[in-house]
Write a protein that holds these residues in place. Sequence first.
Motif, PDB file in Angstrom:
ATOM      1  N   MET A   1       0.846  -1.200   0.000  1.00 41.60           N
ATOM      2  CA  MET A   1       0.000   0.000   0.000  1.00 41.60           C
ATOM      3  C   MET A   1       0.883   1.253   0.000  1.00 41.60           C
ATOM      4  SD  MET A   1      -3.132   1.010  -0.028  1.00 41.60           S
ATOM      5  CE  MET A   1      -3.971  -0.498   0.453  1.00 41.60           C
TER       6      MET A   1
ATOM      7  N   ALA B   1      -5.872   3.409  -6.681  1.00 41.07           N
ATOM      8  CA  ALA B   1      -6.168   2.090  -6.132  1.00 41.07           C
ATOM      9  C   ALA B   1      -6.207   2.127  -4.614  1.00 41.07           C
ATOM     10  CB  ALA B   1      -5.128   1.082  -6.614  1.00 41.07           C
TER      11      ALA B   1
ATOM     12  N   SER C   1      -9.475   3.752  -3.181  1.00 38.13           N
ATOM     13  CA  SER C   1     -10.608   2.830  -3.253  1.00 38.13           C
ATOM     14  C   SER C   1     -10.492   1.734  -2.202  1.00 38.13           C
ATOM     15  CB  SER C   1     -10.689   2.207  -4.648  1.00 38.13           C
ATOM     16  OG  SER C   1     -11.076   3.164  -5.613  1.00 38.13           O
ATOM     17  N   GLU C   2      -9.306   1.185  -2.068  1.00 41.84           N
ATOM     18  CA  GLU C   2      -9.106   0.097  -1.105  1.00 41.84           C
ATOM     19  C   GLU C   2      -9.344   0.567   0.326  1.00 41.84           C
ATOM     20  OE1 GLU C   2      -5.207  -1.348  -1.963  1.00 41.84           O
ATOM     21  OE2 GLU C   2      -5.770  -2.013  -3.986  1.00 41.84           O
ATOM     22  N   ARG C   3      -8.879   1.750   0.637  1.00 36.04           N
ATOM     23  CA  ARG C   3      -9.061   2.275   1.986  1.00 36.04           C
ATOM     24  C   ARG C   3     -10.527   2.607   2.265  1.00 36.04           C
ATOM     25  NH1 ARG C   3      -5.138   0.185   4.863  1.00 36.04           N
ATOM     26  NH2 ARG C   3      -3.128   1.242   4.718  1.00 36.04           N
TER      27      ARG C   3
ATOM     28  N   GLU D   1     -12.158  -0.690   2.880  1.00 37.59           N
ATOM     29  CA  GLU D   1     -11.724  -1.201   4.187  1.00 37.59           C
ATOM     30  C   GLU D   1     -12.469  -0.506   5.319  1.00 37.59           C
ATOM     31  OE1 GLU D   1      -7.602  -1.587   6.863  1.00 37.59           O
ATOM     32  OE2 GLU D   1      -7.526  -0.852   4.797  1.00 37.59           O
TER      33      GLU D   1
ATOM     34  N   THR E   1      -9.178   1.685 -11.352  1.00 38.04           N
ATOM     35  CA  THR E   1      -8.336   0.876 -10.480  1.00 38.04           C
ATOM     36  C   THR E   1      -8.405  -0.590 -10.858  1.00 38.04           C
ATOM     37  OG1 THR E   1     -10.120   0.570  -8.876  1.00 38.04           O
ATOM     38  CG2 THR E   1      -8.683   2.462  -8.567  1.00 38.04           C
TER      39      THR E   1
ATOM     40  N   THR F   1     -14.702   0.294  -9.659  1.00 42.10           N
ATOM     41  CA  THR F   1     -13.832   0.374  -8.494  1.00 42.10           C
ATOM     42  C   THR F   1     -13.036   1.672  -8.448  1.00 42.10           C
ATOM     43  OG1 THR F   1     -12.153  -0.884  -9.717  1.00 42.10           O
ATOM     44  CG2 THR F   1     -13.614  -2.130  -8.238  1.00 42.10           C
TER      45      THR F   1
END
Length: 267
Positions: A1, A33, A36-38, A41, A82, A94
């Motif tokens: 990350m 990316a 979006s991931e955070r 999460e 992403t 995403t």
Amino acid sequence: MTDEVLYQVADGVATITLNAPERMNTISGTMLAAISERLIEADRDAQARCIVLTGSGRAFCAGLDLQAQSKTESGGLGNLSTGSGAPGELEMRTAPPNVLHNVDTPTIAVVNGGAAGYGLDLALGCDFRIAADSAKLNTGFAKRGILPESGGTWLLPRMIGYAKAAEIAFRGKTLTAAEALELGIVNHVVPAGELAEFAGGIAAEIAANAPLAVRAIKRMMRAAETETFEQNVHHVYLQLLPLLGTEDFKEGVAAFLQKRDPEFKGR
């Protein structure tokens, strides 16, 4: 990350910080990316009852990192997503603006400085905005030969009405925080030195409420944008039924009767 997107959860609040201050937090492909991931999460974390999106340094986000994007084989356009779509295709499901729009956890943009381009759309995509008095919102897409590519054409007219949004976008105006407050684009404007404390207080108020109920309220408010009144009332009733069976509902009633602050568990 990437360390260009910082993440922490404390006291029920998840804070996502764009952390490339040397370039005014312009967003690289890897940052897309990570954002979006955070967001995903945080939305899945039972300990995160509110999400704060902010920037480090003197800017919130000055848009996409066009210099980095221009070095990609696709000219940068492919990195606006992403996903791993086929050449010439964009996997937008995403992409941060779509993820941001679909999370159930309340989101607050804490606009600590300039917000332009993609960064402005990210701020508009949050549920509401708190700005430093020094912040500026740059809607100058038309001055760069492009358009708001990440939700701005959908979001801004719904916030302030078509006519006002059209004038701002067509003229490519840069709005001061005070002008944004008058238009209703931001909810609060506070001195820059007080921004973190003020925004933290509001985030803490949200985090102290029953999280299942807050998430349901957000879902129904978003659904109301495309539903009739009758459809939304019916939809809300279906959301209410499971809430009546939660421990949080019982705690809320008990706290009210006992004249004390409730302690919600998210169950």
